[in-house]
Design a protein around this motif. Structure first.
Motif, mmCIF file in Angstrom:
data_model
loop_
_atom_site.group_PDB
_atom_site.id
_atom_site.type_symbol
_atom_site.label_atom_id
_atom_site.label_comp_id
_atom_site.label_asym_id
_atom_site.label_seq_id
_atom_site.Cartn_x
_atom_site.Cartn_y
_atom_site.Cartn_z
ATOM 1 N N MET A 95 -36.004 -46.922 -4.834
ATOM 2 C CA MET A 95 -37.012 -46.295 -4.016
ATOM 3 C C MET A 95 -36.565 -46.095 -2.587
ATOM 4 O O MET A 95 -37.336 -45.676 -1.752
ATOM 5 N N SER A 96 -35.364 -46.332 -2.278
ATOM 6 C CA SER A 96 -34.777 -46.245 -0.944
ATOM 7 C C SER A 96 -35.778 -45.977 0.189
ATOM 8 O O SER A 96 -36.611 -45.110 0.089
ATOM 9 N N HIS A 122 -38.103 -42.209 -10.359
ATOM 10 C CA HIS A 122 -37.740 -41.173 -9.396
ATOM 11 C C HIS A 122 -36.712 -40.268 -10.066
ATOM 12 O O HIS A 122 -35.633 -40.725 -10.456
ATOM 13 N N GLU A 131 -33.016 -40.210 -9.286
ATOM 14 C CA GLU A 131 -32.333 -41.506 -9.341
ATOM 15 C C GLU A 131 -32.114 -41.763 -10.835
ATOM 16 O O GLU A 131 -32.873 -42.440 -11.492
ATOM 17 N N ARG A 142 -37.263 -36.211 -6.625
ATOM 18 C CA ARG A 142 -37.854 -37.547 -6.638
ATOM 19 C C ARG A 142 -39.220 -37.525 -7.347
ATOM 20 O O ARG A 142 -39.530 -38.391 -8.158
ATOM 21 N N HIS A 201 -33.902 -47.896 -9.978
ATOM 22 C CA HIS A 201 -33.887 -46.852 -8.939
ATOM 23 C C HIS A 201 -32.481 -46.671 -8.374
ATOM 24 O O HIS A 201 -31.531 -47.242 -8.839
ATOM 25 N N GLY A 202 -32.343 -45.869 -7.322
ATOM 26 C CA GLY A 202 -31.152 -45.728 -6.506
ATOM 27 C C GLY A 202 -31.579 -45.101 -5.183
ATOM 28 O O GLY A 202 -32.680 -44.575 -5.105
ATOM 29 N N GLU A 246 -32.122 -51.258 -7.300
ATOM 30 C CA GLU A 246 -31.558 -50.022 -6.755
ATOM 31 C C GLU A 246 -30.063 -50.020 -7.018
ATOM 32 O O GLU A 246 -29.333 -50.882 -6.510
HETATM 33 ZN ZN LIG Z 1 -36.571 -44.844 -6.214
#
Ligand SMILES: [Zn+2]
Length: 850
Positions: free
Chosen positions: A1-2, A182, A185, A232, A271-272, A356
């Motif tokens: 979710m950066s 997302h 991601e 996203r 995520h990423g 992430e």
């Molecule tokens: Zn994310």
């Protein structure tokens, strides 16, 4: 979710009043941990890019079978419909599986292995299937029934579950992995498929035994639309990982139903891209409704195990991971709002983690890096995703006895109404006073039936929402008294002695002002279905009602038409449902009139149409007085330069909406059929070319204007519509606020609470401008709102100032300006009617009374 939006928010906070062009880079003194770019939809960006009906709308799901085999046990094979090859799928460039490749891969795995089941658990916004893969040893129907019975026992009768030796020995540990929520991601999907394949085909004894004592669930992609498009958000422009207690999107509803049905003890949300791998648990503030001891005693060691697994991959880029609980300061990466999948899942009994993966391959990197480099990064990211999944499965297997016992204990405490435990310093390494968040649960909530509600439809909506989230709601069979009030039979009771009391409280309570506790927050800090969804909800701190009750599976119908035949009907517009009813009647060709107070008159001749609408939407019509008067109200066509959430809600309310922006208008969009302009995002009056400006001017001469936020207020100022000066509060301030209602179309009859995100207020109100709503003297009820470093923009600056204004300015345009967020992420449903009132008022202000 950066989470780099914080850096942007801090930068914006330095700008005073209506920043024209927010900067796009992190300030140099703040390292951007994410290595990524901003996150559209989460902050001020929302006001800059108007939502459109993009080419994605052209997508249509292919026809197919999707018929599962008939079985009570496992495997539950489904012949998945296969989607046509899409060469534009953004995963292809990264060497990752495109969406159309997933169904064939799962069909193949189901054919090859009796350990793999696939069920379709919903469709995305644009109609793509959402897959739930279950990996477990084959089960006869009797065994599956036994597992189901144990799962229910854990929640329904945890004391009995705790005593049940057979359960302890035989209950299969449920673990849930959510991938790709997302859309850009990607690798959670690929890592999941790798692990699924390995588990399906391994021949070793350890794997066989693991699957005999585990149920491993994978929602392989939670966001197929975003995966294909490289966005996203989902196909409606929503961030699904902000929607879990609102449930406005099919993707979040699907995983809500999965987590309730599978009741995992551990879950990961993959995520990423944070530069360095990131593994939760989070930094403070921690959600105050958690039984946090039961969470952190597993979340921390499980994170350490995942960290070690990632390091063991041997990539230089994965030598270490960040664990926010251990490595970040309070407020940097919090688990306060249950809008995130893992935070929501904790309330459903899971030890939830956001993971992430490290290396950025989306956004700018996607377009600028060579394909080989992108694929190298995606390969490492997939390794990381798979390693964390394997490690978490391993942790859950090793610690299955205590994990199941602790889920039982969570639900037992709920049923027993026990206080949350005091968690001592050092309970896990690093736990300190800054991590200690608790609450005192009330004894019960009551949602009154009958005349206790300004909108019975709103009360029914809240009840159905609670039930859908597995909160237990009961209906009183008789009238009762509680805390000095009398309630009619049919009133709803949420007895807080129940297994998921944490979620019930997180949804129904007002929340908490945490402004003084941390310098910043990552996302929203306030929400409240109790205060913002339009239903009257009473809190009983100590006593539960003593009255016979029955469990509620669905709220009672609320639609009503009580008026003698031949009488005109009256509809009080108190809720978005009432706005929907007005538009539905207009669509049916009914001639409506709007009265000064905002009520709508339906002619006696339309009684049948009104009855249909009452039944369908749960709204109530009463008898109008003879000769009720009012101004003709016609169906409004809106041109809307708004954010995606606002576009969705305006359409749900039944308006005919044409998305526009500066670019769309400059390209020659024809405004001649439009009645009202709505502006909150992506429209600048000075940036319009002469032809577009002439079109807007003509619209403003004959129609209305409704604006929200800084972009809207700037448009109003630039176009010279209403004389009022907008002042911007701190841009990351957000939460539930107290408001004082005045007169005007919005102020009459509105709720005493509203929602803000980057609040705005209006001063120097000129002639003809009314303050419909003002911020209370202490505005913030729940959330995070502090002043800018120079002292401006805080809640004391907003106190008593106009939050919503209306009027007719020198151009003759009827306009309403919102400094609040009545449609934010489609959440505050009790505020939607304010937008309806604004539009209906601008539609009728200069029409002659009939
Ligand atoms: Zn994310």
């Amino acid at each position: 979710m950066s989470r780099p939006f914080r850096a942007l928010a801090a930068l914006l906070a330095l700008a005073v009043a209506l920043p024209a062009t927010p900067a796009t880079a992190a300030p140099p003194d703040q390292p951007d941990r994410s290595g990524a770019t901003r996150e559209p939809g989460n902050g001020p960006e929302r006001d800059e890019v108007a939502a459109t009906d993009g080419p994605l709308r052209a997508f249509a799901g292919t026809r197919g079978h999707n018929q599962p085999t008939k079985t009570d046990g496992y495997p539950r094979r489904t012949s998945l419909r296969v989607y046509p090859e899409d060469p534009t799928d953004r995963a292809i460039k990264l060497g990752l599986v495109p969406y159309h490749g997933i169904a064939p891969a799962l069909n193949d795995l189901q054919a090859r292995s009796d350990r793999v089941s696939v069920e379709v658990v919903g469709q995305s916004t644009l109609g793509r299937d959402l897959y739930l893969v279950t990996v477990t040893a084959p089960e006869r129907g009797t065994e599956t029934h036994r597992q189901d019975r144990w799962r229910r026992l854990i929640e329904d009768d945890p004391r009995a579950a705790a005593r049940d030796r057979e359960l302890r020995a035989g209950y299969k540990t449920p673990v849930w992995i959510n991938g790709n929520i997302h859309g850009d991601e990607w690798e959670g999907t690929d890592g999941s498929l790798r692990v699924i394949t390995a588990l399906a085909t391994a021949t070793d004894t350890a794997t066989r035994r693991l699957l005999e004592r585990s149920r491993l669930y994978f929602t392989v992609t939670n966001n197929p639309d975003g995966r294909v498009a490289g966005t996203r958000a989902n196909g409606a422009g929503f961030d699904i990982n902000r929607d879990h207690i609102t449930s406005s999107q099919p993707e979040s509803r699907a995983v809500r139903d999965v987590v309730i049905a599978t009741q995992p003890v551990v879950m990961l949300d993959e995520h990423g891209y944070t530069g360095t791998t990131l593994i939760e648990p989070s930094s403070a503030p921690h959600g105050q409704n958690y039984d946090y001891d039961l969470y952190i005693r597993h979340a921390y060691p499980n994170a350490l195990g995942m960290e070690a697994a990632v390091a063991a991959l041997g990539h230089p880029e994965t030598a270490r991971a960040d664990i926010p609980f251990r490595d970040y300061a309070p407020g940097d990466w919090d688990d306060w709002p249950p809008i995130f999948t893992p935070m929501y899942a904790i309330y459903q009994g899971a030890v939830g983690h956001t993971v992430e993966v490290p290396l950025q391959v989306n956004r700018g990197s996607y377009n600028s890096l060579p394909v080989e480099e992108l694929r190298r990064r995606s390969g490492i990211n997939t390794d990381v995703a798979a390693a964390t999944i394997r490690a978490a499965i391993g942790y859950a297997d090793t610690h299955r006895a205590t994990l199941v016992a602790d889920q039982i204990e969570l639900f037992r405490r709920g049923w027993a109404g026990e206080a949350q435990r005091f968690v001592p310093d050092g309970f896990v390494p690093g736990f300190g006073p800054e991590d200690r968040y608790t609450t005192a649960f009330p004894r019960a909530y009551v949602i009154p039936a009958g005349n206790g509600q300004r909108s019975p439809a709103a009360a029914a909506r809240l009840v159905d929402h609670l039930v859908a989230h597995d909160v237990r709601v009961r209906r009183a069979k008789e009238p009762f008294r509680l805390d000095g009030r009398t309630y009619p039979a049919g009133s709803y009771v949420v007895d807080m002695h129940q297994p998921k009391r944490g979620l019930a409280n997180a949804v129904l309570e007002a929340g908490r002002d945490i402004s003084s506790l941390v310098p910043q927050m990552y996302d929203i800090s306030g929400w409240s279905h109790g205060l913002l969804w339009g239903a009257t909800v009473h809190t009983s701190r100590r006593a539960a009602p003593r009255v016979p009750t029955a469990a509620v599976a669905v709220a009672s119908p609320t639609g009503d038409l009580s008026a003698p035949s031949g009488r005109d009907l009256l509809l009080t517009v108190a809720d978005g449902k009432d706005v929907q009813a007005v538009n539905a009647l207009l669509d049916a060709g009914v001639r409506l009139r709007r009265q000064d107070g905002g009520t709508v008159v339906v002619p006696a001749s339309a009684r049948r149409a009104a009855r249909d609408v009452a039944e369908r939407l749960g709204v109530r019509f009463t008898a109008a007085r003879p000769h009720p008067g009012g101004t003709a109200l016609t169906k409004q066509v809106l041109a809307a330069a708004v954010a995606a959430d606002e576009l969705l809600v305006l359409r749900e309310l039944g308006f005919d909406v044409r998305p526009v922006s500066t670019a769309v208008l400059n390209a020659g969009f024809d405004l001649s059929g439009v009645d009202t302009l709505v502006v909150s995002s992506g429209l600048s009056y000075p940036a319009l070319n002469p032809a577009a400006k002439a079109g807007v001017d003509a619209l403003l001469a004959r129609g209305g204007l409704v604006t929200r936020g800084a972009t809207g207020a700037r448009f109003n100022a630039d176009a010279g519509v209403l004389p009022a000066r907008a002042v911007a509060g701190r841009s990351d301030a957000n939460g539930v606020v107290s408001v004082v209602n005045g007169t005007g179309p919005v102020g009459s009859g509105a709720l005493p609470h509203s929602f803000v995100y980057g609040p705005l207020w209006f001063t120097d109100l000129g002639a003809g401008v009314t303050a419909d709503q003002r911020y209370a003297s202490t505005p913030l009820v729940a959330g995070h709102w502090i002043a800018n470093p120079d002292g401006t923009g805080g809640p004391t600056g907003a106190a008593g100032q106009a939050a919503v204004v209306s009027g007719v300015g020198p151009r003759g345009t009827a306009a309403v300006l919102f400094g609040t967020e009545p449609l934010f992420r489609a959440h505050p449903k009790g505020l939607f009617a304010q937008i309806g009132h604004a539009i209906f008022w601008t539609a009728t202000h200069n029409q002659p009374e009939t």
